[in-house]
Enzyme design. Structure first.
Site, PDB file in Angstrom:
ATOM      1  N   HIS A  73     -17.135 -21.918  36.775  1.00 58.79           N
ATOM      2  CA  HIS A  73     -16.958 -22.872  35.567  1.00 58.79           C
ATOM      3  C   HIS A  73     -15.528 -23.193  35.476  1.00 58.79           C
ATOM      4  O   HIS A  73     -15.409 -24.584  35.125  1.00 58.79           O
ATOM      5  CB  HIS A  73     -17.607 -22.217  34.464  1.00 58.79           C
ATOM      6  N   GLU A 122     -11.613 -29.806  33.621  1.00 58.56           N
ATOM      7  CA  GLU A 122     -10.925 -28.627  33.759  1.00 58.56           C
ATOM      8  C   GLU A 122      -9.407 -28.356  33.974  1.00 58.56           C
ATOM      9  O   GLU A 122      -8.838 -27.630  33.298  1.00 58.56           O
ATOM     10  CB  GLU A 122     -11.713 -27.691  34.869  1.00 58.56           C
ATOM     11  N   HIS A 126      -7.676 -27.163  30.783  1.00 58.67           N
ATOM     12  CA  HIS A 126      -7.337 -25.911  30.676  1.00 58.67           C
ATOM     13  C   HIS A 126      -6.112 -25.715  31.704  1.00 58.67           C
ATOM     14  O   HIS A 126      -5.405 -24.865  31.298  1.00 58.67           O
ATOM     15  CB  HIS A 126      -8.386 -25.168  31.198  1.00 58.67           C
TER      16      HIS A 126
END
Length: 260
Positions: A73, A122, A126
């Site tokens: 993920h 992502e 992040h």
């Protein structure tokens, strides 16, 4: 004459003033990233694995043949989001990782045409925060190191060896937690979908492993037993997931249609 005599002192004070300001700025910039109160300072990384069948169950999209193994993920610092909004995703920087990215980090619920959007999300949310760590300070480093950690943990291989396989029967949450903790030597974070109406079991959805800044496995809970508050906001597609209930049985679905 007066002007020419005043120039050297003025120049001297101007240089001294600029030097002092630069020194102050340097000191501030040196301390700023290391302050716990700074929004981009983080202490640990979450390597999140999600179970594609459960992701499909949660999604309104029509998933076709989700992978029958745990996929990535993301790799998430426990604090901060979108730390550098000018650092945009560039898929060409990870072109030599494409084979592994498609296999181990697929976008489960979107078509192949939009596959890179998941990676873009992502990285920008992040990865730009994780990049404060030198070993993760580029897109190539961030994605390749995440793949490396995924292979190192080898969650798929371990669960199979432990006899924990997708099934129509239920597992006890305590059993799953115990075998994971015993094997890895740390406490991971296990998340489930709560039972829907008419169901008696929760559904296994996500397993997260935590790492120090040295990329050593560590417990996902803080010393006082509380999880990072920021982490509750770090998820894509997992708004319904929560830490699994120790008292409820766990369903580990093998196919999407089995649990509709």
């Amino acid at each position: 004459y007066l002007i020419s005599k005043m120039k050297p002192p003025k120049l001297h004070y101007w240089i001294l003033g600029c030097f002092s300001m630069a020194l102050c700025c340097w000191c501030a910039s040196d301390k700023f990233p290391h302050s716990d109160s700074h929004p981009h300072t983080w202490r640990k990384l979450y390597l999140a694995h999600h179970w594609p069948v459960t992701v499909c169950k949660m999604s309104a999209n029509d998933c076709h043949d989700p992978p029958d193994y745990w996929t990535i993920h993301g790799l998430w610092p426990d604090k901060g989001e979108e730390c550098n909004r000018t650092w945009h995703f560039n898929v060409t920087e990870i072109k030599d990782l494409m084979s592994d990215m498609r296999q181990y980090w697929p976008d489960v619920i979107h078509s192949s045409l939009n596959r890179t959007q998941f990676w873009k999300h992502e990285w920008e949310k992040h990865g730009t925060c994780a990049a404060t760590l030198p070993i993760l300070d580029s897109q190539k480093k961030y994605f390749s190191k995440t793949l490396e950690l995924y292979q190192r943990v080898d969650l798929n291989g371990f669960l199979l060896k432990a006899g924990i396989k997708p099934s129509s029967t239920y597992y006890q949450m305590a059993t799953i937690k115990e075998v994971l903790t015993k094997f890895y030597g740390i406490t991971p974070k296990i998340q489930c979908l709560p039972p829907e109406e008419g169901e008696k079991a929760q559904t296994l959805g996500q397993i997260e492993f935590c790492f120090t800044k040295e990329l050593v496995l560590r417990n996902c809970t803080e010393p006082n037993g509380e999880s990072s508050r920021m982490h509750n906001n770090l998820q894509l597609l997992t708004e319904e997931l929560s830490v699994c209930n120790d008292t409820l049985p766990v369903y580990y679905p093998s196919q999407v249609q089995d649990h509709k």
